[in-house]
Design a protein around this motif. Sequence first.
Motif, PDB file in Angstrom:
ATOM      1  N   ASP A 183      76.607  15.785  10.274  1.00 28.33           N
ATOM      2  CA  ASP A 183      77.575  14.761   9.890  1.00 28.33           C
ATOM      3  C   ASP A 183      78.959  15.311  10.203  1.00 28.33           C
ATOM      4  N   LYS A 238      81.825   8.604   6.415  1.00 29.41           N
ATOM      5  CA  LYS A 238      81.450   9.766   5.613  1.00 29.41           C
ATOM      6  C   LYS A 238      79.946   9.774   5.328  1.00 29.41           C
ATOM      7  N   GLU A 266      85.796  13.966   7.698  1.00 28.72           N
ATOM      8  CA  GLU A 266      85.332  12.702   7.122  1.00 28.72           C
ATOM      9  C   GLU A 266      86.370  11.987   6.258  1.00 28.72           C
ATOM     10  N   ASN A 267      87.378  12.724   5.781  1.00 28.78           N
ATOM     11  CA  ASN A 267      88.413  12.090   4.958  1.00 28.78           C
ATOM     12  C   ASN A 267      89.654  11.683   5.755  1.00 28.78           C
TER      13      ASN A 267
END
Length: 354
Positions: free
Chosen positions: A122, A137, A128-129
Amino acid sequence: MIDVNSWLEEILPKYDRLTDSVTSIARSLLEENNIEYLSITGRTKEKKNINEKITRKGYNNPQKQLTDISGIRIILFIESDTIKVSNIIKSSFSIDDENSINKDESLSSNEVGYRSVHYVCDLGPQRENLPEFAGLKGLKFEFQIRTVLQHAWAELAHDRSYKFRSALPKEIQRRLYLHAGLLEIADKGFSEIANEIDLYSKKISEQYESGNLDIEINSISLTEFAESWAKENKYPLKQMSQSTNFTELIRELRGFAINKIGDIRDIIPHKYAEEANKLQIKSNIFGLIRDWMIIKDIDKLKKEIKTNWVISDPDFEFPEQELYKKLSSPENYKKIIEYALREHVSDDEDEGDS
């Protein structure tokens, strides 16, 4: 149990964004690390293929069990680069070790066949932020890392050809895997040669530093010499593609009886770097060395060696023209202009005929 079709309608646009983003990131990472690759491609699975896999695998929690809706395939030229790319991926994304696999390691010592490295990842906490990854996310994607030859085998016997992936008679199956073994041997052989080239480049660099220029001219030694000369003389040498073919340039140098790197120094004009820097001339290896040959003896280049490239339009003032005038003998400079005029007229006539 979730409504799979409704879930896919909602999630697939996000996976499309994820695929595009990760493909772009992967391309940037490899280029930043100077790793050559054949291709980097991404795909998002279609709804019908996802439903087929859910049914075939008997998934009861597809939200967690599906890890390859988004897939990125990296095809490299040599096997040793798969380790470098694997390390880059491990340091750049969060790896799902449970679902990642090295197909090469899964083969026993007496087996050959499908070889590829698969990482399920991932984006990881650092990405992811960020605003550009909003909504992505925790979404999983899969990297496939293969060499060109591994990819050829996969396409032939695994992904595409129904003939080779079907159950075959024992003798045909044996021969098929013998050929797969040949591809694996070739893969390792190309990787070894690439490592030998790197060692040779390092050796050449060390010889330059020790003052030894008794080295045969080839694409590696010529590149090392030009870069070393440019650094020593603070000349802004333009970079060239690693796939550049130096055959013609080496032929031209041999026309000047230059067969060793040390011989090149005999044609470098006095104060070339100083004058070129004053005129803000920037060139690549081809332009730099050809300038030296032009200034040394344009007749030799054009009459004896018979080069097929043109000098420049003499009606258009260019910095090299001033450089040639300063560093050439008057007789040689006059001939440079004559060749330029002749070539320019010839080009005009060709355009008129077209």
